[in-house]
Structure formats: structure tokens, C-alpha cells
Design a protein around this motif. Sequence first.
Motif, mmCIF file in Angstrom:
data_model
loop_
_atom_site.group_PDB
_atom_site.id
_atom_site.type_symbol
_atom_site.label_atom_id
_atom_site.label_comp_id
_atom_site.label_asym_id
_atom_site.label_seq_id
_atom_site.Cartn_x
_atom_site.Cartn_y
_atom_site.Cartn_z
ATOM 1 N N MET A 45 0.808 -1.218 0.000
ATOM 2 C CA MET A 45 0.000 0.000 0.000
ATOM 3 C C MET A 45 0.841 1.269 0.000
ATOM 4 O O MET A 45 0.306 2.363 -0.186
ATOM 5 C CB MET A 45 -0.954 -0.011 1.191
ATOM 6 C CG MET A 45 -2.098 -1.013 1.060
ATOM 7 S SD MET A 45 -3.366 -0.844 2.343
ATOM 8 C CE MET A 45 -2.445 -1.285 3.819
ATOM 9 N N LEU A 46 2.151 1.159 0.213
ATOM 10 C CA LEU A 46 3.008 2.338 0.092
ATOM 11 C C LEU A 46 2.916 2.937 -1.311
ATOM 12 O O LEU A 46 3.053 4.147 -1.488
ATOM 13 C CB LEU A 46 4.461 1.966 0.406
ATOM 14 C CG LEU A 46 4.819 1.709 1.870
ATOM 15 C CD1 LEU A 46 6.245 1.173 1.974
ATOM 16 C CD2 LEU A 46 4.669 2.982 2.698
ATOM 17 N N SER A 47 2.681 2.087 -2.309
ATOM 18 C CA SER A 47 2.601 2.575 -3.691
ATOM 19 C C SER A 47 1.334 3.368 -3.948
ATOM 20 O O SER A 47 1.221 4.034 -4.985
ATOM 21 C CB SER A 47 2.676 1.397 -4.661
ATOM 22 O OG SER A 47 1.548 0.542 -4.515
ATOM 23 N N LEU A 48 0.366 3.312 -3.027
ATOM 24 C CA LEU A 48 -0.905 4.010 -3.221
ATOM 25 C C LEU A 48 -0.931 5.381 -2.561
ATOM 26 O O LEU A 48 -1.881 6.141 -2.740
ATOM 27 C CB LEU A 48 -2.050 3.167 -2.659
ATOM 28 C CG LEU A 48 -2.178 1.738 -3.208
ATOM 29 C CD1 LEU A 48 -3.340 1.027 -2.543
ATOM 30 C CD2 LEU A 48 -2.318 1.751 -4.717
ATOM 31 N N ILE A 49 0.102 5.695 -1.768
ATOM 32 C CA ILE A 49 0.150 6.993 -1.103
ATOM 33 C C ILE A 49 0.384 8.077 -2.147
ATOM 34 O O ILE A 49 1.223 7.938 -3.034
ATOM 35 C CB ILE A 49 1.274 7.039 -0.051
ATOM 36 C CG1 ILE A 49 1.048 5.955 1.011
ATOM 37 C CG2 ILE A 49 1.336 8.402 0.614
ATOM 38 C CD1 ILE A 49 2.168 5.862 2.026
ATOM 39 N N SER A 50 -0.364 9.148 -2.040
ATOM 40 C CA SER A 50 -0.208 10.252 -2.988
ATOM 41 C C SER A 50 -0.122 11.568 -2.224
ATOM 42 O O SER A 50 -0.693 11.722 -1.153
ATOM 43 C CB SER A 50 -1.379 10.290 -3.968
ATOM 44 O OG SER A 50 -2.599 10.513 -3.280
ATOM 45 N N TYR A 104 7.781 7.217 -1.941
ATOM 46 C CA TYR A 104 7.465 6.666 -0.625
ATOM 47 C C TYR A 104 8.041 5.255 -0.480
ATOM 48 O O TYR A 104 8.535 4.878 0.586
ATOM 49 C CB TYR A 104 5.950 6.654 -0.412
ATOM 50 C CG TYR A 104 5.362 8.028 -0.249
ATOM 51 C CD1 TYR A 104 5.299 8.628 0.998
ATOM 52 C CD2 TYR A 104 4.874 8.751 -1.347
ATOM 53 C CE1 TYR A 104 4.763 9.897 1.161
ATOM 54 C CE2 TYR A 104 4.349 10.015 -1.199
ATOM 55 C CZ TYR A 104 4.299 10.588 0.059
ATOM 56 O OH TYR A 104 3.784 11.855 0.218
ATOM 57 N N ILE A 105 7.977 4.489 -1.559
ATOM 58 C CA ILE A 105 8.578 3.149 -1.542
ATOM 59 C C ILE A 105 10.091 3.250 -1.425
ATOM 60 O O ILE A 105 10.728 2.516 -0.659
ATOM 61 C CB ILE A 105 8.194 2.361 -2.802
ATOM 62 C CG1 ILE A 105 6.680 2.262 -2.941
ATOM 63 C CG2 ILE A 105 8.807 0.973 -2.766
ATOM 64 C CD1 ILE A 105 6.233 1.607 -4.231
ATOM 65 N N ILE A 106 10.689 4.175 -2.201
ATOM 66 C CA ILE A 106 12.137 4.344 -2.150
ATOM 67 C C ILE A 106 12.579 4.768 -0.749
ATOM 68 O O ILE A 106 13.607 4.300 -0.243
ATOM 69 C CB ILE A 106 12.580 5.378 -3.205
ATOM 70 C CG1 ILE A 106 12.371 4.799 -4.614
ATOM 71 C CG2 ILE A 106 14.042 5.766 -3.005
ATOM 72 C CD1 ILE A 106 12.695 5.765 -5.728
#
Length: 293
Positions: free
Chosen positions: A150-155, A164-166
Motif C-alpha cells: 500500500m506504500l505505492s498508493l500513497i499520494s 514513498y517506496i524508495i
Amino acid sequence: MSEARRLAPAGHLPKPKNNPGRNLPVAIAVGAFLGALVLLAVWIGPAGWYPLVAAAVGVATWEVVSRLREHTYQIPLVPMIVLGQLMVWMSWPFDTRGLVAAYVTAVLVVMFGRLFYHGRTTPPQNYLRDTSMAIFVLTWIPMFASFAAMLSLISSDGVPGGLYIITFMLCVVASDTGGFIAGVMFGSHPMAPAVSPKKSWEGFAGSVVGGSVTGALTVSMLLQHEWWVGAVMGVGLVICATLGDLVESQFKRELGIKDMSTILPAHGGLMDRLDGMLPSAMVTWLVLSLLGG
């Protein structure tokens, strides 16, 4: 000044107190390959990151359940993998609501399915033990991994979701690297010798320094938020990662195994690399999702 005299100060460098315990060149090569996969998935976005996380969940679940089944635990392998995938994928369209719904569904399937594992006419054996362990695995792997997904869904305005993933991955790498270097070079005070004799307080301190400094830098420079928030997140990540390492150490100690599998040369199993990352994903998601708003 002679060449030998000029190079003499190098002899004053501290000598490692501990053996790394792995083939470092091979371990670095495998780590670089995995890092490249992560970067590719981040570049693609959720359509690349979710399949990568789901694949990792499937492999890790296979490793853990297979080791448990080898030690008399009656846990169905295929349903556990399917239920884990359900949890990860339901978190994409429905966020935490989908994750919770899928997790509750998985727990109910395990609780009810284990009653009739041997059929309707044969009473279940070790029901509490096997059911509890299956729920533990569902929490330990797919639930925690779903927070990483779900980190990939943070905007956030002006901040790509991949950053955010990095941020998460850089903090994990810095924590692992700082802990590994400090533990090998200076580790002499065991943190929990009854659980993991090789894990030292010096290594933990190295992880805290690496995780908190990297957290402060990445959150301030990549995500454009206060540095101290990143430092606090880094410390929380390190604590969760360290406790995750200890949990897996105790898990393997009770089963009498060294690694979860041998699929990753010089690393062991995939779960041996995810043990600290999985619980730390939750605290990272919590902090970064609040920042992302």
C-alpha cells in the motif's frame, strides 16, 4: 619515507570481532539483483510493485508453511497461499478496508476448515496449535506485506508515489547495513542471547544510526517534510525490524532449522531477508500515509 612506513597507519584500523557468516561477494550480487527488481517495480508503479510484493508473499508463505508441515503442523499449503494473495490484492482497490475484510475471511476459513481437516467423522488433532500457527503466518507474512504494497498508493501534491517506496527501502537498507557493519566490527554485547546469540547491542545501535539518519534525509529531501519526522520513523522502523529478526530467529530455533530455504544463494530463503522488513513496513506505512494525507 618508505612505502611500508607510509602504509603503517592502516594497521591501526579496528579488526572485525565477528565473522560475517556468509559469502559476501555472492550475497552482494544477489542483493543487487533484488534491488534492481525493486527499482523496476517502483518505476512501473502499483502495477509493478503489487505483483512483486504478491510474488514475495507467495514464496515466503510457501517457505514457512513447508517448514511447518515438515514438523507435523497440519496447515494446508495451497489455501494459505491463496488466502495470502487475497489479502494483498484486496488492499489495492479497497485500501485497509479490503485488507481487513480479506484477513477476517482468511481467519474464518482457517478456523472452520481446520475442524474438518480429516473429514467429518474424524475428530481434529492439535486443533488449537495448528489454527493458532496458521493465523500467525497470515499475520506475519501477507498482512504485514500488504502495508508495504500500500506504500505505492500513497499520494501527495508534487511527490510521486514511488518516492514513498524508495524512502522505505533506503531506510531498510541503511538499517541492515549499519547493523551488519557495527555488529561485525564491534559486536560484543548480545541483545537476546537466548533467542539470537549473534545479534548485539552494538549492531542495534548501528541500525538506529543508519535508519534514523536515512529516514531524516529521505523524508526531508524526497518527500519535502520535516527531517525529525523521518528520524522518528527511522527509529520505529529499526525497532520493528530488529524484533522481526528476533521473531524469525525464535521460529527457526524451535523448528531446529538454519534457513527457511536455499533459494537465495548466500542469503538462505526469501523469508530470511523479509523477516525484519515485513513488520517495519507497517510503521513506515502509518507515518508516510499520514504525511501523504
